[in-house]
Design a protein around this motif. Structure first.
Motif, PDB file in Angstrom:
ATOM      1  N   LEU A 199       4.324   7.222  -1.801  1.00 32.16           N
ATOM      2  CA  LEU A 199       3.556   6.212  -1.070  1.00 32.16           C
ATOM      3  C   LEU A 199       2.698   5.409  -2.039  1.00 32.16           C
ATOM      4  O   LEU A 199       1.988   5.976  -2.876  1.00 32.16           O
ATOM      5  CB  LEU A 199       2.659   6.881  -0.032  1.00 32.16           C
ATOM      6  CG  LEU A 199       3.364   7.656   1.075  1.00 32.16           C
ATOM      7  CD1 LEU A 199       2.372   8.515   1.842  1.00 32.16           C
ATOM      8  CD2 LEU A 199       4.074   6.707   2.029  1.00 32.16           C
ATOM      9  N   GLY A 211       1.924   1.237   1.879  1.00 26.89           N
ATOM     10  CA  GLY A 211       3.263   0.703   2.042  1.00 26.89           C
ATOM     11  C   GLY A 211       4.105   1.658   2.863  1.00 26.89           C
ATOM     12  O   GLY A 211       3.660   2.748   3.210  1.00 26.89           O
ATOM     13  N   PRO A 212       5.356   1.272   3.166  1.00 24.25           N
ATOM     14  CA  PRO A 212       6.224   2.085   4.021  1.00 24.25           C
ATOM     15  C   PRO A 212       6.747   3.340   3.342  1.00 24.25           C
ATOM     16  O   PRO A 212       7.263   4.232   4.013  1.00 24.25           O
ATOM     17  CB  PRO A 212       7.371   1.138   4.363  1.00 24.25           C
ATOM     18  CG  PRO A 212       7.403   0.169   3.245  1.00 24.25           C
ATOM     19  CD  PRO A 212       5.988   0.000   2.790  1.00 24.25           C
ATOM     20  N   GLY A 213       6.616   3.417   2.012  1.00 23.06           N
ATOM     21  CA  GLY A 213       7.071   4.602   1.299  1.00 23.06           C
ATOM     22  C   GLY A 213       8.488   4.478   0.767  1.00 23.06           C
ATOM     23  O   GLY A 213       9.296   3.697   1.276  1.00 23.06           O
TER      24      GLY A 213
END
Lengths: 115, 109
Positions: free
Chosen positions: A90, A107-109
């Motif tokens: 992440l 962020g979305p990872g």
């Protein structure tokens, strides 16, 4: 919309083969973080940049490196991934705001699989 | 070393009932954050608490902070299925955050 973007969203790499994960942000935040999160665990901070100053956590393995070429981008390099490095990575950003200081935006990872 | 503990680690909630999650931290801090994480997703910020006695509310969730007791609570009112997720508290100094162990909430009918 201002956001934190991570690429790729899914990464499969072979044992020992170097891999780079990227993070970019349009929030113009001065702090950027990399976390590792394994299943059913809390995110673990690997390192963070405060502006250009790099801050490594004491227990982050040397296998993990990071680069921040400019305010918007930050990279996570895993030099020789092991099976134990499989995890969600992440990226987050923050800045100092009076009413929400250093609130982190994630962020979305990137989900990393090591084969 | 800062330690942040949450309890319970898992909470099975009946729809319509009220519950509380507790977050304890070991050293003085001037801020406390709550995040939500859905399975396979990233973290989403819920609340930022900055002072002793601070209370924030959003929908069915209410967070409070007692800096003297080094304790924050997240209260859920009339649980609904949409609240099923893992909730993390976090605290620290300046720009660095240490997360709690997380509490997985599951709402059942």
């Amino acid at each position: 919309d201002a956001m934190v973007i991570q690429n790729p969203r899914y990464q499969v790499t072979q044992f020992g083969k170097p891999v780079t994960l990227s993070c970019s942000q349009t929030l113009n935040h001065n702090v950027m973080y990399w976390y590792q999160q394994k299943s059913s665990q809390a995110p673990k901070l690997l390192f963070h940049y405060y502006d250009k100053d790099f801050n490594n956590e004491a227990d982050t393995p040397d296998n993990f490196q990071s680069r921040r070429p400019n305010t918007s981008f930050c990279f996570l390099d895993i030099r020789s991934p092991g099976l134990g490095d499989a995890a969600m990575y992440l990226c987050a950003t923050s800045t100092s705001l009076r009413d929400r200081p250093y609130e982190q935006y994630f962020g979305p990872g990137t989900r990393l699989t090591v084969t | 070393e800062l330690k942040v503990e949450q309890n319970p680690l898992f909470l099975s909630m009946q729809e319509g009932k009220n519950y509380t999650i507790y977050c304890n931290y070991s050293t003085t801090s001037d801020r406390l954050y709550w995040y939500r994480q859905d399975p396979g997703k990233s973290l989403e910020s819920l609340f930022v608490l900055l002072s002793n006695g601070a209370v924030k509310q959003e929908g069915r969730l209410m967070a409070s902070l007692d800096t003297k007791a080094r304790l924050s609570t997240l209260h859920i009112t009339a649980a609904v299925h949409d609240l099923s997720a893992t909730y993390f508290c976090g605290t620290g100094t300046a720009s660095k955050l240490t997360f709690g162990t997380g509490t997985r909430l599951q709402v059942t009918l």
